[in-house]
Scaffold this active site. Structure first.
Site, PDB file in Angstrom:
ATOM      1  N   ASP A 262      44.039  26.332 -58.490  1.00 11.33           N
ATOM      2  CA  ASP A 262      43.478  25.983 -59.793  1.00 11.33           C
ATOM      3  C   ASP A 262      41.986  25.682 -59.583  1.00 11.33           C
ATOM      4  O   ASP A 262      41.485  25.659 -58.455  1.00 11.33           O
ATOM      5  CB  ASP A 262      44.219  24.808 -60.433  1.00 11.33           C
ATOM      6  CG  ASP A 262      43.956  24.730 -61.941  1.00 11.33           C
ATOM      7  OD1 ASP A 262      43.076  25.467 -62.449  1.00 11.33           O
ATOM      8  OD2 ASP A 262      44.621  23.928 -62.633  1.00 11.33           O
TER       9      ASP A 262
HETATM   10  C1  BGC Z   1      43.171  24.459 -65.652  1.00  9.94           C
HETATM   11  C2  BGC Z   1      43.952  25.760 -65.598  1.00  9.94           C
HETATM   12  C3  BGC Z   1      43.080  26.912 -66.060  1.00  9.94           C
HETATM   13  C4  BGC Z   1      41.815  26.937 -65.229  1.00  9.94           C
HETATM   14  C5  BGC Z   1      40.883  28.088 -65.577  1.00  9.94           C
HETATM   15  C6  BGC Z   1      41.805  24.563 -65.019  1.00  9.94           C
HETATM   16  O1  BGC Z   1      41.023  23.446 -65.313  1.00  9.94           O
HETATM   17  O2  BGC Z   1      43.922  23.447 -65.024  1.00  9.94           O
HETATM   18  O3  BGC Z   1      45.109  25.670 -66.388  1.00  9.94           O
HETATM   19  O4  BGC Z   1      43.795  28.105 -65.948  1.00  9.94           O
HETATM   20  O5  BGC Z   1      41.113  25.731 -65.423  1.00  9.94           O
HETATM   21  O6  BGC Z   1      40.285  27.939 -66.799  1.00  9.94           O
END
Ligand code: BGC
Length: 739
Positions: A262
């Site tokens: 993530d």
């Molecule tokens: C979130 C994810 C997301 C990623 C990309 C992160 O802060 O936890 O769910 O896919 O950002 O935007």
């Protein structure tokens, strides 16, 4: 490309090029749009790595993706196309209800179709991977990301995972699909205290039984990617958790796709105190099984030295790169790096009448009617009605994670209702959220932004007075209230789940006028409604209902659609009752059925037990009676099938879409079991005044549980079989499973 060519491409790539494939950056690095969320790091990586980056985050739109693709491929020695990945969680431009609302539809087929629509829109815009489905089991309404999940139930979330993956991926071969990236593996929803980014600590039986099934179902459905969770699980950050990412995911479940971290979660291994620097972080993540580093410098800056010094086996990198090249090949990017995207295709494909139509149907099905005193709903067009509330005219019905959607494309509640009553009286009456401290605490609104969100005291008074005047001249007031978009979603954990004070005040004031109130709720989590439920005549839980929200709400209120939504989360009596979930374990001193009476049982002393509105609950216009349940046997063996027949009667003149739910309780087991858990459901249409039989087939693989070593077990003994319209009001019979 043939596999042989992919292999020879890999063999021909330099170490730097290979590392580049494992690096994901967001728009600003490619002079493109940057709409990524999360903390923006000063990454400190070289321009060379930027030029070699294998994928981009949240860079969307046919024109932009084509431009970036072209530039980037020119710079790469082997002209390898990039992957574009983005958060398309509940629609790309045609925004569906939030996943918690999609959950409430219990309509797997329509959700699958809507996800394939979303995939088609995103593909037309040049995107390849959707960071979806988000299927974290969410049992705590304080956690803002509960909005992104279909709900609290492992069985139901697993079903949604399967159908959402199918929908996203089914049209990939004709460039109208997306690779699904299930997230957030694993158990992000169990953050302690519902506090965002907090730690997760779970027994293994809880992890296997309640949290892993949805991701496993996504993998089984063939999802191409998995995203790690930002949290730690049982003391090990998930992004460096080999047991989860390799032993369970790849070895036990046979996952062959790509694992992505993530946002910055590899770098955050340092903050977790799990490693001491970026180099160690990169090593730990890669060795645990993470292929792509999303928005952190660790792979970009650390992997090369690790290989050169002999501290990391280059083969690990090769395996990750091969998986990435294979995915690019599967998408046909070596032949058509633009994936067929073009502005013409966007124009043809996005926000079409057909896609809006399906979105509207899902928004209708997502609406849960929580209260309907004296059958005040559906309303009639000739009644004297006003619409009051801060959501009356807002386009923010699309909610927080609809990052590509536009409020301008959204049908507001007022627009929807005016199709029934063209000269409807409308006013806002108050702000959505007058709590300046809460807005301050969000941490991203400037003083000016806050001032824009909060009317001055004088304006507030004026707005209140206008609302009271409008209400006084009406018989029925539809009050559109709820949460601001930024009160839900990532980084929006809250301890108070009630409507904002100013909204409750306005409800009080209008209730005092003796008017009939229909409360329409726009929100992203279970709310505490104990202090307003008695003051209103009807409650219409509409969630963030999406682009077609206003139409859907109007159709339900005026009876064009008979509400059929059923909650997939419990609505608590009080915020302090969280986490709250219907499938909790049996205790030694249950509130009902304990040898103790009064005080010494498992309960809170200052609020009623259970849920104000429980899992599975929702009303329709008209009433269905559950007359009886018949079982084909009272004793079964593990190889038998049990037939369960539920006899229903529609006692009304409405056609009703009923969701018949089947639960079990394993009465004696070597690991304490939930008091009940959903094992199946069926949506049936009941014509007015008709009797209907609904049949379930139960086999022993629905009666298993996980022990504290992660082993699935079945033990002979007595099971309760329960059927009903929700998790509370059930008919129950028992069977014996004999060994
Ligand atoms: C979130 C994810 C997301 C990623 C990309 C992160 O802060 O936890 O769910 O896919 O950002 O935007």
């Amino acid at each position: 490309m043939r596999q042989k060519e992919i292999t020879s491409l890999l063999n021909d790539m330099s170490l730097e090029e290979k590392i580049g494939q494992l690096v994901q950056l967001s728009g600003e690095f490619f002079s493109a749009n940057d709409i990524s969320l999360g903390p923006i790091q000063k990454l400190g990586i070289s321009q060379q790595i930027v030029n070699l980056a294998g994928s981009a985050l949240n860079v969307v739109g046919a024109r932009v993706t084509r431009e970036v693709q072209k530039k980037q491929m020119q710079m790469q020695p082997h002209h390898i196309p990039m992957l574009f990945m983005s958060d398309i969680i509940y629609g790309y431009k045609t925004i569906l209800p939030i996943p918690l609302g999609l959950g409430a539809t219990w309509d797997l087929d329509k959700v699958e179709k809507a996800f394939s629509n979303a995939a088609a829109e995103a593909a037309a815009a040049g995107n390849h991977v959707a960071f979806a489905p988000m299927v974290d089991v969410a049992r705590d309404a304080r956690w803002g990301r509960i909005l992104e999940s279909p709900g609290e139930d492992p069985f139901l979330n697993a079903k949604f995972a399967q159908f959402m993956v199918n929908g996203l991926q089914k049209n990939i071969s004709n460039k109208c699909g997306q690779i699904a990236c299930v997230k957030h593996f694993a158990a992000y929803g169990a953050v302690e205290g519902g506090k965002e980014y907090n730690s997760v600590d779970l027994s293994l039986s809880n992890l296997y039984q309640n949290y892993l099934p949805p991701y496993k179902a996504a993998v089984k459905a063939g999802c191409g990617m998995v995203m790690t969770s930002l949290t730690s699980l049982n003391g090990v950050p998930v992004t460096a958790n080999k047991e989860l990412l390799t032993d369970i995911l790849r070895k036990k479940w046979g996952f062959t796709g790509i694992v992505i971290s993530d946002y910055a979660s590899i770098y955050e291994l340092i903050k977790h105190g799990f490693v001491s620097d970026e180099v160690q972080a990169g090593k730990a993540a890669l060795e645990a099984g993470v292929d792509i580093d999303m928005k952190s410098p660790c792979y970009a800056n650390g992997l090369k030295d690790l290989v050169t010094d002999g501290r990391l086996d280059e083969n690990k990198i090769n395996q990750a790169v091969l998986r990435i090249l294979n995915l690019k090949n599967k998408l046909g990017l070596f032949e058509d790096p633009f994936f067929g995207a073009s502005e013409e295709k966007e124009n043809e494909c996005i926000l079409t009448v057909e896609k809006r139509g399906l979105a509207r149907q899902l928004s209708e099905e997502a609406i849960v009617l929580l209260k309907n005193k004296n059958n005040i709903l559906p309303l009639k067009q000739d009644q004297n009605i006003a619409l009051i509330g801060p959501y009356a005219k807002k386009g923010t019905l699309i909610g927080m994670w609809a990052i590509h959607g536009s409020t301008a494309d959204t049908v507001t509640i007022s627009e929807g209702l005016k199709k029934y009553i063209p000269n409807l009286k409308v006013c806002s009456g108050t702000d959505l959220q007058r709590d300046r401290k809460l807005l301050d605490n969000l941490g991203f609104l400037s003083k000016e932004d806050i001032a824009k969100n909060i009317a001055s005291e004088d304006e507030e008074l004026k707005n209140n007075q206008e609302a009271l005047k409008v209400a006084a001249s009406s018989d029925i007031v539809i009050m559109a209230m709820g949460e601001e978009t930024y009160e839900d979603g990532e980084a929006s954990s809250k301890t108070d789940l009630r409507l904002a004070q100013n909204q409750r005040n306005l409800i009080d004031q209008i209730a005092k006028l003796g008017k009939k109130i229909i409360l329409v709720l726009i929100n992203g989590r279970p709310l505490v409604l104990s202090d307003v439920a008695d003051k209103v005549d009807a409650i219409v839980e509409a969630w963030f209902p999406g682009t077609e929200g206003g139409n859907a709400i109007a159709n339900v209120i005026f009876g064009k659609y008979n509400p059929s939504g059923r909650l997939t989360v419990d609505f608590p009596y009080a915020s302090g009752a969280e986490p709250l979930y219907y499938n909790h374990l049996a205790t030694g001193r249950p509130e009902n059925g304990s040898q103790h009476i009064g005080r010494f049982v498992s309960k809170y002393i200052d609020c009623p037990q259970g849920a104000l509105y429980p899992f599975g609950f929702g009303l329709s216009y008209g009433k269905v009676k559950y007359n009886s349940m018949e079982l084909s046997a009272s004793r079964i063996t593990v190889s038998d099938q049990l037939k369960v027949t539920v006899n229903l009667e529609n006692q009304s003149d409405f056609t009703i879409n009923e969701t018949v739910q089947l639960y079990i309780h394993d009465e004696v087991a070597s690991v304490v079991q939930p008091v009940k858990r959903l094992i199946d459901f069926k949506k049936v249409e009941l014509k007015p005044r008709k009797l209907v039989k609904v049949i379930f087939k139960v086999t022993s693989n629905q009666l298993t549980f996980f022990d504290n070593h992660g082993n699935e077990k079945i033990e002979p003994g007595r099971f309760a079989i329960m059927a009903g319209p929700n998790s509370r009001d059930l008919i129950s019979k028992e069977i014996d499973l004999i060994g």
